[in-house]
Design a protein around this motif. Structure first.
Motif, PDB file in Angstrom:
ATOM      1  N   VAL A 159     -18.020 -26.213 -27.165  1.00  0.00           N
ATOM      2  CA  VAL A 159     -18.136 -26.985 -28.601  1.00  0.00           C
ATOM      3  C   VAL A 159     -16.694 -27.503 -28.909  1.00  0.00           C
ATOM      4  CG1 VAL A 159     -19.670 -25.036 -29.399  1.00  0.00           C
ATOM      5  CG2 VAL A 159     -16.948 -24.440 -29.294  1.00  0.00           C
TER       6      VAL A 159
ATOM      7  N   GLY B  84     -15.352 -21.939 -35.832  1.00  0.00           N
ATOM      8  CA  GLY B  84     -15.995 -20.774 -35.355  1.00  0.00           C
ATOM      9  C   GLY B  84     -17.263 -20.381 -36.190  1.00  0.00           C
TER      10      GLY B  84
ATOM     11  N   GLU C 130     -18.149 -28.288 -32.849  1.00  0.00           N
ATOM     12  CA  GLU C 130     -17.903 -27.227 -34.062  1.00  0.00           C
ATOM     13  C   GLU C 130     -16.697 -27.452 -34.407  1.00  0.00           C
ATOM     14  OE1 GLU C 130     -19.026 -23.128 -33.188  1.00  0.00           O
ATOM     15  OE2 GLU C 130     -21.087 -23.694 -32.547  1.00  0.00           O
TER      16      GLU C 130
ATOM     17  N   VAL D 251     -13.075 -25.160 -25.549  1.00  0.00           N
ATOM     18  CA  VAL D 251     -13.686 -23.880 -26.116  1.00  0.00           C
ATOM     19  C   VAL D 251     -15.259 -23.808 -26.155  1.00  0.00           C
ATOM     20  CG1 VAL D 251     -14.182 -22.372 -28.374  1.00  0.00           C
ATOM     21  CG2 VAL D 251     -12.083 -23.770 -27.961  1.00  0.00           C
TER      22      VAL D 251
ATOM     23  N   HIS E  28     -24.818 -21.242 -22.739  1.00  0.00           N
ATOM     24  CA  HIS E  28     -23.352 -21.166 -23.031  1.00  0.00           C
ATOM     25  C   HIS E  28     -23.108 -22.849 -23.366  1.00  0.00           C
ATOM     26  CE1 HIS E  28     -22.730 -17.519 -21.610  1.00  0.00           C
ATOM     27  NE2 HIS E  28     -22.715 -17.722 -20.439  1.00  0.00           N
TER      28      HIS E  28
ATOM     29  N   LYS F 263     -18.941 -21.511 -26.376  1.00  0.00           N
ATOM     30  CA  LYS F 263     -19.470 -20.775 -27.321  1.00  0.00           C
ATOM     31  C   LYS F 263     -20.616 -19.989 -26.270  1.00  0.00           C
ATOM     32  CE  LYS F 263     -22.644 -20.716 -31.432  1.00  0.00           C
ATOM     33  NZ  LYS F 263     -23.149 -21.322 -32.352  1.00  0.00           N
TER      34      LYS F 263
ATOM     35  N   ILE G 224     -11.833 -19.560 -24.540  1.00  0.00           N
ATOM     36  CA  ILE G 224     -10.838 -20.346 -24.608  1.00  0.00           C
ATOM     37  C   ILE G 224     -10.477 -20.663 -23.076  1.00  0.00           C
ATOM     38  CG2 ILE G 224      -8.951 -21.681 -25.670  1.00  0.00           C
ATOM     39  CD1 ILE G 224      -9.266 -20.026 -28.158  1.00  0.00           C
TER      40      ILE G 224
ATOM     41  N   PHE H 128     -11.390 -20.596 -34.205  1.00  0.00           N
ATOM     42  CA  PHE H 128     -12.634 -19.869 -33.447  1.00  0.00           C
ATOM     43  C   PHE H 128     -12.042 -18.515 -33.611  1.00  0.00           C
ATOM     44  CE2 PHE H 128     -12.543 -24.327 -31.967  1.00  0.00           C
ATOM     45  CZ  PHE H 128     -13.692 -24.538 -32.106  1.00  0.00           C
TER      46      PHE H 128
ATOM     47  N   ALA I  98     -20.887 -15.738 -33.741  1.00  0.00           N
ATOM     48  CA  ALA I  98     -20.698 -16.259 -32.236  1.00  0.00           C
ATOM     49  C   ALA I  98     -19.204 -15.669 -31.769  1.00  0.00           C
ATOM     50  CB  ALA I  98     -20.645 -17.733 -32.453  1.00  0.00           C
ATOM     51  N   GLU I  99     -19.403 -15.536 -30.253  1.00  0.00           N
ATOM     52  CA  GLU I  99     -18.289 -15.357 -29.636  1.00  0.00           C
ATOM     53  C   GLU I  99     -17.832 -16.415 -28.700  1.00  0.00           C
ATOM     54  OE1 GLU I  99     -19.545 -11.886 -27.305  1.00  0.00           O
ATOM     55  OE2 GLU I  99     -18.792 -10.482 -28.848  1.00  0.00           O
ATOM     56  N   TYR I 100     -16.381 -16.701 -28.557  1.00  0.00           N
ATOM     57  CA  TYR I 100     -15.916 -17.988 -28.076  1.00  0.00           C
ATOM     58  C   TYR I 100     -15.006 -17.554 -26.899  1.00  0.00           C
ATOM     59  CZ  TYR I 100     -17.491 -20.099 -31.960  1.00  0.00           C
ATOM     60  OH  TYR I 100     -18.486 -20.632 -33.002  1.00  0.00           O
TER      61      TYR I 100
ATOM     62  N   VAL J 169     -12.807 -14.830 -30.710  1.00  0.00           N
ATOM     63  CA  VAL J 169     -12.402 -15.143 -29.322  1.00  0.00           C
ATOM     64  C   VAL J 169     -12.298 -13.935 -28.503  1.00  0.00           C
ATOM     65  CG1 VAL J 169     -10.664 -16.480 -27.837  1.00  0.00           C
ATOM     66  CG2 VAL J 169     -11.073 -17.095 -30.237  1.00  0.00           C
TER      67      VAL J 169
END
Length: 98
Positions: free
Chosen positions: A68, A35, A32, A58, A65, A60, A43, A92, A39-41, A95
């Motif tokens: 990305v 972001g 990706e 990162v 999970h 996702k 790091i 993203f 979606a939630e990410y 986060v």
């Protein structure tokens, strides 16, 4: 493990090395460039001295999970590492953990 000269067949962390190695067979690419809003990410960062590699990943969140984004750089100053982390947080936007 490397510091104590222990050469184990698998890692003992929250994510075993064998699991991470086998992820490439599940699905090869989930890249990706930025972001997605829903979606939630998370790091992951491995900071380094200038002679070592500075690594970023990162993930996702969500079943399943997915990694990305992943990158590593060598000979990076601390200021540049901090800037790169900020850039990732901007790209993203949602986060939930670093």
């Amino acid at each position: 493990m490397m510091y104590n000269n222990e050469f184990l067949t698998d890692s003992d962390g929250p994510y075993r090395q064998s699991l991470l190695d086998n992820l490439r067979y599940v699905s090869p690419y989930y890249i990706e460039l930025k972001g997605q809003p829903e979606a939630e990410y998370v790091i992951g960062v491995d900071p380094a001295r200038t002679s070592d590699y500075f690594a970023r990943v990162v993930v996702k969140i969500g079943p399943p999970h997915k990694i990305v984004y992943a990158a590593a750089s060598k000979n990076v100053r601390f200021q540049d590492m901090a800037l790169d982390i900020r850039r990732l947080m901007y790209r993203f936007k949602n986060v939930v953990g670093v």
